[in-house]
Scaffold this motif. Structure first.
Motif, PDB file in Angstrom:
ATOM      1  N   TYR A  35      -3.318  -3.685  -4.571  1.00 38.72           N
ATOM      2  CA  TYR A  35      -3.538  -2.233  -4.465  1.00 38.72           C
ATOM      3  C   TYR A  35      -3.432  -1.608  -5.852  1.00 38.72           C
ATOM      4  O   TYR A  35      -2.671  -2.099  -6.688  1.00 38.72           O
ATOM      5  CB  TYR A  35      -2.495  -1.607  -3.534  1.00 38.72           C
ATOM      6  N   PRO A  36      -4.189  -0.556  -6.145  1.00 41.86           N
ATOM      7  CA  PRO A  36      -5.069   0.199  -5.242  1.00 41.86           C
ATOM      8  C   PRO A  36      -6.464  -0.392  -5.064  1.00 41.86           C
ATOM      9  O   PRO A  36      -7.311   0.220  -4.408  1.00 41.86           O
ATOM     10  CB  PRO A  36      -5.144   1.573  -5.915  1.00 41.86           C
TER      11      PRO A  36
ATOM     12  N   THR B 259     -12.315   6.864   4.191  1.00 40.68           N
ATOM     13  CA  THR B 259     -11.200   7.270   3.346  1.00 40.68           C
ATOM     14  C   THR B 259     -10.547   6.053   2.702  1.00 40.68           C
ATOM     15  O   THR B 259     -10.656   4.926   3.196  1.00 40.68           O
ATOM     16  CB  THR B 259     -10.153   8.049   4.152  1.00 40.68           C
ATOM     17  N   ALA B 260      -9.868   6.299   1.597  1.00 36.52           N
ATOM     18  CA  ALA B 260      -9.291   5.191   0.838  1.00 36.52           C
ATOM     19  C   ALA B 260      -8.414   4.293   1.690  1.00 36.52           C
ATOM     20  O   ALA B 260      -8.457   3.068   1.573  1.00 36.52           O
ATOM     21  CB  ALA B 260      -8.501   5.741  -0.359  1.00 36.52           C
ATOM     22  N   TYR B 261      -7.610   4.895   2.577  1.00 37.42           N
ATOM     23  CA  TYR B 261      -6.696   4.131   3.416  1.00 37.42           C
ATOM     24  C   TYR B 261      -7.319   3.725   4.739  1.00 37.42           C
ATOM     25  O   TYR B 261      -6.680   3.105   5.582  1.00 37.42           O
ATOM     26  CB  TYR B 261      -5.423   4.940   3.678  1.00 37.42           C
TER      27      TYR B 261
ATOM     28  N   ASP C  55      -8.530   9.674  -2.740  1.00 39.40           N
ATOM     29  CA  ASP C  55      -9.487  10.491  -1.991  1.00 39.40           C
ATOM     30  C   ASP C  55      -9.800  11.782  -2.736  1.00 39.40           C
ATOM     31  O   ASP C  55     -10.962  12.216  -2.814  1.00 39.40           O
ATOM     32  CB  ASP C  55      -8.929  10.833  -0.609  1.00 39.40           C
TER      33      ASP C  55
ATOM     34  N   PRO D  82       0.817  -1.216   0.000  1.00 41.61           N
ATOM     35  CA  PRO D  82       0.000   0.000   0.000  1.00 41.61           C
ATOM     36  C   PRO D  82       0.847   1.260   0.000  1.00 41.61           C
ATOM     37  O   PRO D  82       2.035   1.241   0.341  1.00 41.61           O
ATOM     38  CB  PRO D  82      -0.793  -0.111   1.299  1.00 41.61           C
ATOM     39  N   SER D  83       0.222   2.357  -0.389  1.00 39.77           N
ATOM     40  CA  SER D  83       0.857   3.674  -0.351  1.00 39.77           C
ATOM     41  C   SER D  83      -0.167   4.676   0.160  1.00 39.77           C
ATOM     42  O   SER D  83      -1.229   4.850  -0.448  1.00 39.77           O
ATOM     43  CB  SER D  83       1.336   4.081  -1.750  1.00 39.77           C
ATOM     44  N   LYS D  84       0.146   5.319   1.278  1.00 41.03           N
ATOM     45  CA  LYS D  84      -0.770   6.318   1.816  1.00 41.03           C
ATOM     46  C   LYS D  84      -0.916   7.495   0.852  1.00 41.03           C
ATOM     47  O   LYS D  84      -1.988   8.094   0.758  1.00 41.03           O
ATOM     48  CB  LYS D  84      -0.271   6.800   3.175  1.00 41.03           C
TER      49      LYS D  84
ATOM     50  N   ALA E 138      -3.351   6.473  -1.808  1.00 40.99           N
ATOM     51  CA  ALA E 138      -4.691   6.517  -1.233  1.00 40.99           C
ATOM     52  C   ALA E 138      -5.200   7.952  -1.150  1.00 40.99           C
ATOM     53  O   ALA E 138      -6.375   8.240  -1.442  1.00 40.99           O
ATOM     54  CB  ALA E 138      -4.692   5.876   0.153  1.00 40.99           C
TER      55      ALA E 138
ATOM     56  N   PHE F 134      -8.072  -0.490  -1.612  1.00 41.24           N
ATOM     57  CA  PHE F 134      -8.491   0.753  -0.979  1.00 41.24           C
ATOM     58  C   PHE F 134     -10.004   0.942  -1.104  1.00 41.24           C
ATOM     59  O   PHE F 134     -10.645   0.393  -2.001  1.00 41.24           O
ATOM     60  CB  PHE F 134      -7.796   1.959  -1.620  1.00 41.24           C
TER      61      PHE F 134
END
Length: 331
Positions: free
Chosen positions: A172-173, A321-323, A150, A141-143, A146, A176
């Motif tokens: 991912y993504p 939220t996505a994350y 959003d 994952p990557s914040k 994400a 998410f």
């Protein structure tokens, strides 16, 4: 020779812009190309985030080792239009929908280029695209990715992601929130056993025995004409089918009408409404009820999706939220 100039005129979805984040584009008759130009693929509105050097060929696919031609094949599944194709007419889900190619990778596995995905999503928002197709996946994952999703969600863009295959787990993504994640079925709505499954799958689409164009490494200005000699597979194609359905849905209800209805209380209601309706109108696949949590709500059913009434503005719940914690996308 098939010439597609003007063939998409008067189509109700001709103004829907699909940002296609992939390996780039190549010229093919099924994507409207003739003598160096296309009526519905717009490299000038896209960008090459892989090299960052627009002085080269822009977002053109250079056919590097990895997944060469993937962007062309998936684009054609979204909006291809070639009634004169070898072996019979070839149509994408939304023939002639506008494709904005963003070259972000050399491979469908994108852990090494997540920064490119982030930049391309921001570019899609800035370019006022309506749909974002991500037939790609990462294992981590990557914040920041994400957060970009959003932003797209809040701007009203429908982001469609592949569930992936081989690994078993959704990639991912697609894991998410705030996107629609597509798994895969084959003929007769039977599960495509290579597709990822689980709670992150929202619904399924065609992923096996897919007819597709043949992408070729031709010199600029040369147009490919061929169709692949064998059927192919992958949740990349299921994702493309859902993105094409999103283009049809946006046109069916009207871009301006949707913005007018949902804008005052949040444009995020556009992707939320699409996701809700796509999931609730999905057809039952050929699997037991006990396996429903593996394949989402069913199989994409475009006629039912288009016929479904829109949720009333202000009555929907904004997704996590996505994350954030897993969200089932319920209304």
């Amino acid at each position: 020779m098939f010439i597609n100039k003007g063939a998409d005129q008067n189509l109700p979805w001709e103004n829907v812009k699909v940002a296609h984040l992939d390996t780039g584009y190549t010229e093919h008759a099924a994507l409207g190309w003739d003598q160096g130009s296309s009526s519905f693929v717009h490299p000038d509105q896209g960008k090459d985030f892989w090299t960052g050097d627009e002085a080269l060929d822009g977002p053109r696919d250079p056919f590097l080792a990895g997944s060469p031609g993937h962007g062309t094949r998936i684009s054609a599944t979204i909006s291809g239009f070639d009634p004169s194709a070898d072996g019979g007419p070839f149509y994408g889900v939304a023939p002639g929908a506008q494709i904005i190619p963003f070259r972000v990778t050399d491979s469908v596995i994108v852990d090494h280029v997540q920064a490119n995905l982030i930049d391309a999503i921001h570019a899609a928002i800035d370019s006022k695209c309506h749909v974002v197709n991500i037939s790609l996946g990462a294992l981590r994952p990557s914040k920041s990715l994400a957060a970009a999703m959003d932003k797209a969600y809040d701007a009203g863009l429908i982001v469609v992601c592949a569930a992936g295959q081989v690994w078993g787990e959704v990639i991912y993504p697609g894991r998410f929130n705030r996107c629609i994640t597509v798994g895969g079925v084959g003929p007769k709505l039977k599960p495509w056993l290579s597709a990822a499954t689980g709670i992150y799958v929202d619904l399924c689409g065609p992923a096996d025995e897919i007819r597709c164009v043949e992408a070729a490494d031709l010199a600029p200005g040369k147009t490919g004409m061929g169709m692949a000699s064998e059927a192919t597979h992958g949740t990349s194609y299921a994702t493309a089918c859902c993105s094409g359905a999103a283009a049809l849905w946006l046109a069916w209800h009207g871009l301006d009408a949707l913005k007018k209805s949902y804008g005052p209380t949040g444009l995020w209601q556009i992707p939320k409404a699409f996701k809700h309706l796509a999931m609730t109108t999905a057809r039952k696949g050929d699997w037991p009820n006990s396996a429903n949590d593996k394949y989402g709500s069913g199989v994409l059913d475009i006629p039912a999706l288009l016929a479904a009434s829109l949720p009333v503005a202000g009555t929907m719940r904004k997704e996590n939220t996505a994350y954030g914690l897993f969200d089932d996308g319920s209304l």
